[in-house]
Design an enzyme around this catalytic site. Structure first.
Site, PDB file in Angstrom:
ATOM      1  N   ASP A  65      -3.267   8.298  -0.935  1.00 41.73           N
ATOM      2  CA  ASP A  65      -3.647   7.218  -0.018  1.00 41.73           C
ATOM      3  C   ASP A  65      -5.092   6.803  -0.294  1.00 41.73           C
ATOM      4  O   ASP A  65      -5.425   5.629  -0.458  1.00 41.73           O
ATOM      5  CB  ASP A  65      -3.485   7.754   1.415  1.00 41.73           C
ATOM      6  CG  ASP A  65      -3.962   6.776   2.471  1.00 41.73           C
ATOM      7  OD1 ASP A  65      -3.534   5.615   2.439  1.00 41.73           O
ATOM      8  OD2 ASP A  65      -4.761   7.206   3.343  1.00 41.73           O
TER       9      ASP A  65
ATOM     10  N   GLU B 288       0.535   5.439  12.676  1.00 42.05           N
ATOM     11  CA  GLU B 288      -0.791   4.955  13.030  1.00 42.05           C
ATOM     12  C   GLU B 288      -0.777   3.469  13.379  1.00 42.05           C
ATOM     13  O   GLU B 288      -1.345   3.043  14.369  1.00 42.05           O
ATOM     14  CB  GLU B 288      -1.738   5.145  11.836  1.00 42.05           C
ATOM     15  CG  GLU B 288      -2.366   6.496  11.757  1.00 42.05           C
ATOM     16  CD  GLU B 288      -3.245   6.796  12.960  1.00 42.05           C
ATOM     17  OE1 GLU B 288      -4.424   6.430  12.922  1.00 42.05           O
ATOM     18  OE2 GLU B 288      -2.750   7.382  13.941  1.00 42.05           O
ATOM     19  N   ASP B 289      -0.122   2.687  12.526  1.00 40.27           N
ATOM     20  CA  ASP B 289      -0.289   1.239  12.600  1.00 40.27           C
ATOM     21  C   ASP B 289       0.813   0.500  13.338  1.00 40.27           C
ATOM     22  O   ASP B 289       0.658  -0.652  13.695  1.00 40.27           O
ATOM     23  CB  ASP B 289      -0.377   0.650  11.172  1.00 40.27           C
ATOM     24  CG  ASP B 289      -1.628   1.121  10.456  1.00 40.27           C
ATOM     25  OD1 ASP B 289      -2.452   1.780  11.109  1.00 40.27           O
ATOM     26  OD2 ASP B 289      -1.786   0.832   9.260  1.00 40.27           O
TER      27      ASP B 289
ATOM     28  N   HIS C 294       0.815  -1.221   0.000  1.00 42.92           N
ATOM     29  CA  HIS C 294       0.000   0.000   0.000  1.00 42.92           C
ATOM     30  C   HIS C 294       0.853   1.277   0.000  1.00 42.92           C
ATOM     31  O   HIS C 294       0.703   2.107  -0.909  1.00 42.92           O
ATOM     32  CB  HIS C 294      -0.986  -0.040   1.176  1.00 42.92           C
ATOM     33  CG  HIS C 294      -1.653   1.256   1.470  1.00 42.92           C
ATOM     34  ND1 HIS C 294      -2.504   1.886   0.584  1.00 42.92           N
ATOM     35  CD2 HIS C 294      -1.583   2.071   2.550  1.00 42.92           C
ATOM     36  CE1 HIS C 294      -2.933   3.019   1.113  1.00 42.92           C
ATOM     37  NE2 HIS C 294      -2.388   3.158   2.308  1.00 42.92           N
TER      38      HIS C 294
ATOM     39  N   ASP D 165     -22.916  10.853 -27.948  1.00 46.85           N
ATOM     40  CA  ASP D 165     -22.637  11.302 -29.303  1.00 46.85           C
ATOM     41  C   ASP D 165     -21.812  12.570 -29.356  1.00 46.85           C
ATOM     42  O   ASP D 165     -21.594  13.136 -30.423  1.00 46.85           O
ATOM     43  CB  ASP D 165     -23.946  11.499 -30.079  1.00 46.85           C
ATOM     44  CG  ASP D 165     -24.437  10.154 -30.590  1.00 46.85           C
ATOM     45  OD1 ASP D 165     -23.677   9.176 -30.448  1.00 46.85           O
ATOM     46  OD2 ASP D 165     -25.557  10.092 -31.109  1.00 46.85           O
TER      47      ASP D 165
ATOM     48  N   HIS E 137       3.768   6.727   5.502  1.00 52.18           N
ATOM     49  CA  HIS E 137       2.585   7.453   5.966  1.00 52.18           C
ATOM     50  C   HIS E 137       1.731   6.693   6.982  1.00 52.18           C
ATOM     51  O   HIS E 137       0.986   7.313   7.736  1.00 52.18           O
ATOM     52  CB  HIS E 137       1.732   7.951   4.791  1.00 52.18           C
ATOM     53  CG  HIS E 137       0.828   6.915   4.201  1.00 52.18           C
ATOM     54  ND1 HIS E 137       1.211   6.112   3.170  1.00 52.18           N
ATOM     55  CD2 HIS E 137      -0.440   6.552   4.513  1.00 52.18           C
ATOM     56  CE1 HIS E 137       0.213   5.297   2.849  1.00 52.18           C
ATOM     57  NE2 HIS E 137      -0.805   5.535   3.652  1.00 52.18           N
TER      58      HIS E 137
HETATM   59 MN    MN Z   1      -2.722   4.525   4.048  1.00 51.79          MN
END
Ligand code: MN
Length: 714
Positions: free
Chosen positions: A151, A88-89, A60, A271, A84
């Site tokens: 992201d 957070e993770d 990711h 068209d 990034h």
């Molecule tokens: Mn992310």
């Protein structure tokens, strides 16, 4: 978006090799190796985490960096893109990122993490607009938004792996929040792709029907497109123009929108054929337009010159619609390569990695100019490198966006305080507010709010607005409500003073105020044009009616006060009358001064020093003058003006200030003027009375540098 699992192998992913290969087309080898470090760091931080799709999580951040690499962004942005999600993770700290990759990268990663924490809760249109602005205001550095958009784009591309309900929620948020932001920043490709993907997940059935219909129609269209394309190319070549011509496929969402908004059928929308012509310079744009007009007739009223008048997000092009073969409309866009780049990359073209090409500087200049007008930044730098140094662009310099405890977003002017917020929520909350909690912590009411703050107001049922709030509130609503409240308070205080003044006047007519009955009051009020007894009393307190005149009417007709209409009794000034009694700013009387009272219309009783020069011209209006005297034991402080002339010696101001403080007085204000050997200092001080003032002045005279000292009256 991740789950713990088996640790993945240490081998570099093929996606990573591909990314670094792509980036080496415009980045220096040392930048690439720095990015490789960031990749390895992120990979090990995310190791054991997987995407919902089953891929290792690191795929990711790699994809996000690759999206930004296509915009040719600078190495800092790309490094931050790779990192990034680590804060957070994976609980990597900002300090660690800063130590390894530098502070700017750490700020970018932190900025993206902060954006992830705020959640879009309500779906009203106005809220969506505020939320978009809040995101932009919070991001500060536009690059944070660029990373966030990349992201989101990758998450949208891989949305299939999510549960249906989550897909809907993310798609709606993208449609309402992120796609418009991409549009505002001129990131055309990202904008269109976000829109297309949102449409697909929000309205899967409509999307499928349109996709199938378009696919079926495309076969017939191809022949027509090729024919027109060839004709255009030939005509431009014949005109000596070096141009790149492409046919444009319509996005399904834009077909859908056109059908819905303009009530057209599918074939009517489809068209219309779209073509784009990219040429070398601006004059060529207009020459190309002329050449195309000689090929197909223009449809009147469709021409738009966005070169002369660019769109707000910086977009430039010539647009026109022509009658093509078989009577089908053809939409053409004509632009230069520079304009094309801005149309595709928008705000991102600022962070184009520095190239040796001199044209790039020109492009930087131009994009910088439009960014300036777009963002109304204060930066006046035209040098792109210096501009990179000042990346903390405030996208909405005039506003802050804050949350109510219910998660609603309020837009307030910059510098707004907790009091402004309270009044913005509800007048009653403003009138009764006593304290604030900002992000869960106690804060003074005067605290300036910042975007993203969650504000809670503490109220008390008996609390009242404080006049001092007027010193710092910035919204009109807060200001007008505080004023209105103070006016009501003034009314009460004026009524009390009016009653005192009237009672004293009645005494001089030898009338006992207690003996006046309700019907007499009613009659009197009516004759004076007041609504009630209280209104009449307040009018007297405010000087609209003279107490002596009213008293005379109340006294038995024909009977007059002993020889004179002047009120002989003295009104006692206590200093606690509130707004009904004012101390004149010209002479600033203090207890101990010999004083006079003057009833001034709409202001009430104004107290002056008896020989104040400002009032000598009003001596003739006898009825407006009252004899007043100070009450005993007045506890409050009064303002007084002192002028001192001091020799300019080092540290003299500190000694003067110390002497004033030593005498128990406060300095409200000080103004200094003069040059050469002496300085004149005008102080406004707080004193209790004349005796206190004398003490202060005595203290000042003891300072050798003080040459002259006097009290200012008028
Ligand atoms: Mn992310």
């Amino acid at each position: 978006m991740s789950a713990r699992g088996l640790p993945d192998s240490s081998a570099t992913l093929p996606e990573a090799d591909f990314l670094f290969g792509e980036l080496s087309s415009y980045l220096k080898p040392e930048d690439i190796s720095e990015l490789q470090n960031a990749y390895l760091f992120s990979k090990s931080a995310h190791s054991g985490q997987f995407r919902k799709s089953g891929e290792p999580y690191i795929s990711h951040p790699l994809a996000v960096a690759s999206i930004l690499g296509k915009l040719r962004l600078d190495p800092q942005t790309l490094t931050a893109a790779l990192l990034h999600d680590v804060m957070e993770d994976t609980h990597v700290s900002k300090t660690e990122i800063s130590n390894r990759f530098g502070k700017p990268v750490a700020e970018l990663v932190d900025g993206v993490s902060k954006l992830d924490k705020i959640e879009f809760q309500t779906h009203a249109d106005a809220q969506a607009e505020n939320f978009r602005k809040m995101l932009l205001a919070m991001a500060r550095d536009v690059r944070v938004i660029l990373i966030k958009l990349a992201d989101r784009l990758h998450n949208m591309r891989t949305l299939e792996a999510m549960r249906l309900e989550k897909r809907r929620r993310i798609a709606r948020e993208t449609m309402e929040i992120y796609a418009p932001i991409a549009n505002r920043l001129g990131l055309n490709n990202i904008y269109q792709e976000l829109q297309e993907l949102s449409f697909r997940y929000l309205f899967p059935t409509r999307y499928r029907v349109l996709a199938n219909a378009t696919k079926a129609a495309r076969g017939n269209r191809r022949e027509v497109v090729t024919k027109i394309l060839d004709a255009i190319k030939q005509r431009l070549q014949a005109g000596g123009l070096d141009a790149e011509v492409t046919g444009r496929e319509k996005q399904l969402y834009s077909i859908y929108k056109k059908m819905a908004e303009k009530h057209l059928t599918f074939s009517e929308v489809l068209d219309i054929y779209g073509f784009r012509v990219v040429v070398k310079n601006v004059p060529s744009c207009y020459i190309a337009l002329g050449a195309l007009h000689s090929l197909y007739n223009p449809i009147p009223g469709k021409f738009k010159d966005y070169i002369a008048i660019p769109k707000a997000n910086g977009y430039q092009s010539l647009h026109n619609t022509l009658w093509g073969p078989y009577g089908t409309p053809i939409e053409v866009q004509i632009r230069t390569a520079d304009m094309h780049r801005i149309a595709e990359a928008g705000v991102a073209s600022h962070w184009l990695y520095k190239s040796t090409d001199a044209d790039i500087n020109d492009l930087h200049m131009k994009t910088h100019l439009w960014l300036q007008s777009l963002l109304e930044t204060l930066s006046d730098s035209t040098d792109s490198l210096e501009f990179l140094e000042h990346l903390k662009v405030d996208l909405f310099p005039g506003e802050v966006y804050v949350f109510t405890p219910q998660g609603k977003i309020l837009a307030l002017p910059k510098e707004s305080t907790a009091v402004d917020f309270a009044y913005a929520v509800h007048t009653d909350i403003g009138d009764c507010c006593v304290a604030a909690k900002i992000n869960g912590e106690n804060a003074p009411l005067r605290t300036n709010l910042r975007s993203g703050d969650r504000v809670e107001i503490v109220t008390a049922s008996h609390a009242k607005p404080n006049p001092s709030w007027l010193n710092y509130v910035v919204t009109g609503k807060a200001r007008s409500h505080i004023r209105r409240f103070l006016k009501t308070m003034q009314y009460e205080e004026s009524a009390r003073l009016g009653e005192r003044l009237l009672n004293q006047a009645l005494m001089s007519f030898k009338v006992d105020p207690q003996t006046i009955n309700a019907s007499q009051w009613e009659k009197l009020a009516r004759e004076s044009g007041a609504k009630s007894k209280k209104d009449l009393l307040a009018d007297m307190g405010l000087g609209k009616h003279l107490p002596v005149v009213v008293a005379r009417r109340l006294a038995s007709p024909g009977e007059s006060a002993s020889g004179t209409n002047r009120i002989s009794d003295v009104i006692t000034i206590l200093g606690t009358e509130g707004m009904a009694v004012q101390f004149a700013k010209c002479c600033r009387p203090i207890p101990g001064d010999s004083i006079v009272g003057f009833i001034k219309k709409d202001q009430g009783l104004v107290i002056h020093i008896h020989d104040c020069p400002a009032i000598s011209k009003n001596r003739g209006h006898l009825d407006n003058w009252l004899d007043v005297a100070w009450g005993k034991d007045i506890a409050r402080q009064f303002e007084v003006n002192i002028k001192t002339v001091v020799a300019n010696e080092r540290g003299v101001l500190a000694r003067v200030a110390a002497a004033i403080a030593g005498a128990g007085s406060n300095i409200d204000n000080v103004a200094m003027e003069g040059e050469g050997a002496y300085t004149t200092m005008n102080f406004m001080l707080q004193v209790r009375n004349r005796y206190h003032l004398a003490q202060v002045m005595r203290g000042l005279r003891r300072i050798p540098e003080v040459a002259k000292i006097s009290r200012m009256k008028g």
